[in-house]
Design a protein around this motif. Structure first.
Motif, PDB file in Angstrom:
ATOM      1  N   ALA A  37       0.828  -1.209   0.000  1.00 38.22           N
ATOM      2  CA  ALA A  37       0.000   0.000   0.000  1.00 38.22           C
ATOM      3  C   ALA A  37       0.866   1.265   0.000  1.00 38.22           C
ATOM      4  O   ALA A  37       0.527   2.250  -0.661  1.00 38.22           O
ATOM      5  N   PHE A  38       1.965   1.228   0.710  1.00 41.13           N
ATOM      6  CA  PHE A  38       2.860   2.390   0.760  1.00 41.13           C
ATOM      7  C   PHE A  38       3.457   2.647  -0.615  1.00 41.13           C
ATOM      8  O   PHE A  38       3.468   3.782  -1.097  1.00 41.13           O
ATOM      9  N   ALA A  39       3.932   1.606  -1.253  1.00 44.19           N
ATOM     10  CA  ALA A  39       4.504   1.743  -2.596  1.00 44.19           C
ATOM     11  C   ALA A  39       3.459   2.276  -3.574  1.00 44.19           C
ATOM     12  O   ALA A  39       3.744   3.196  -4.352  1.00 44.19           O
ATOM     13  N   GLU A  40       2.261   1.721  -3.514  1.00 45.69           N
ATOM     14  CA  GLU A  40       1.194   2.184  -4.401  1.00 45.69           C
ATOM     15  C   GLU A  40       0.879   3.656  -4.153  1.00 45.69           C
ATOM     16  O   GLU A  40       0.684   4.429  -5.087  1.00 45.69           O
ATOM     17  N   HIS A  41       0.840   4.037  -2.886  1.00 44.81           N
ATOM     18  CA  HIS A  41       0.560   5.425  -2.521  1.00 44.81           C
ATOM     19  C   HIS A  41       1.632   6.366  -3.074  1.00 44.81           C
ATOM     20  O   HIS A  41       1.323   7.482  -3.494  1.00 44.81           O
ATOM     21  N   LEU A  42       2.870   5.903  -3.077  1.00 46.07           N
ATOM     22  CA  LEU A  42       3.976   6.711  -3.592  1.00 46.07           C
ATOM     23  C   LEU A  42       4.097   6.635  -5.112  1.00 46.07           C
ATOM     24  O   LEU A  42       4.858   7.386  -5.713  1.00 46.07           O
ATOM     25  N   GLY A  43       3.375   5.703  -5.716  1.00 51.32           N
ATOM     26  CA  GLY A  43       3.423   5.547  -7.166  1.00 51.32           C
ATOM     27  C   GLY A  43       4.672   4.837  -7.659  1.00 51.32           C
ATOM     28  O   GLY A  43       5.150   5.096  -8.762  1.00 51.32           O
ATOM     29  N   ILE A  44       5.193   3.924  -6.827  1.00 49.02           N
ATOM     30  CA  ILE A  44       6.364   3.133  -7.224  1.00 49.02           C
ATOM     31  C   ILE A  44       6.027   1.654  -7.111  1.00 49.02           C
ATOM     32  O   ILE A  44       5.038   1.277  -6.476  1.00 49.02           O
TER      33      ILE A  44
END
Length: 111
Positions: A37-44
């Motif tokens: 979820a963190f990666a998705e939120h950051l767009g990576i």
């Protein structure tokens, strides 16, 4: 918990990759995200973020996000300096760090 225990828990003044990795996991946890979820939120890509976390080498965009959106600044992330953070944020970070097994090495995923 006294100041020495807090400094030990955060790795105060320790800036090796292992300590940065532990603090990165704690910060992400306090922010309320799984790795994915963190990666998705950051767009990576999830694998990109997971590698940053595992190696203890977060990208500047990760550090900026944590500071701008959660008040977790570079001093804490890179040096374990928690003294200037708000007390409620300190408490949340201490709890997140304490939940990590003390002998767990994030870089190798082993004990």
């Amino acid at each position: 918990m006294d100041i020495e225990e807090k400094e030990h828990l955060t790795g105060f003044r320790k800036n090796d990759d292992g300590w940065i990795a532990r603090r990165l996991v704690a910060a992400r946890t306090v922010a309320g995200f799984s790795q994915k979820a963190f990666a998705e939120h950051l767009g990576i890509k999830t694998t990109t973020y997971a590698t940053q976390e595992k190696r203890g080498r977060p990208d500047m965009s990760v550090l900026r996000y944590l500071y701008r959106n959660h008040g977790i600044d570079f001093n804490f992330m890179l040096n374990g300096d928690f003294h200037h953070l708000p007390p409620t944020l300190q408490t949340a970070l201490f709890e997140a760090l304490a939940s990590l097994a003390p002998d767990y090495d994030l870089r190798t995923n082993s004990r």
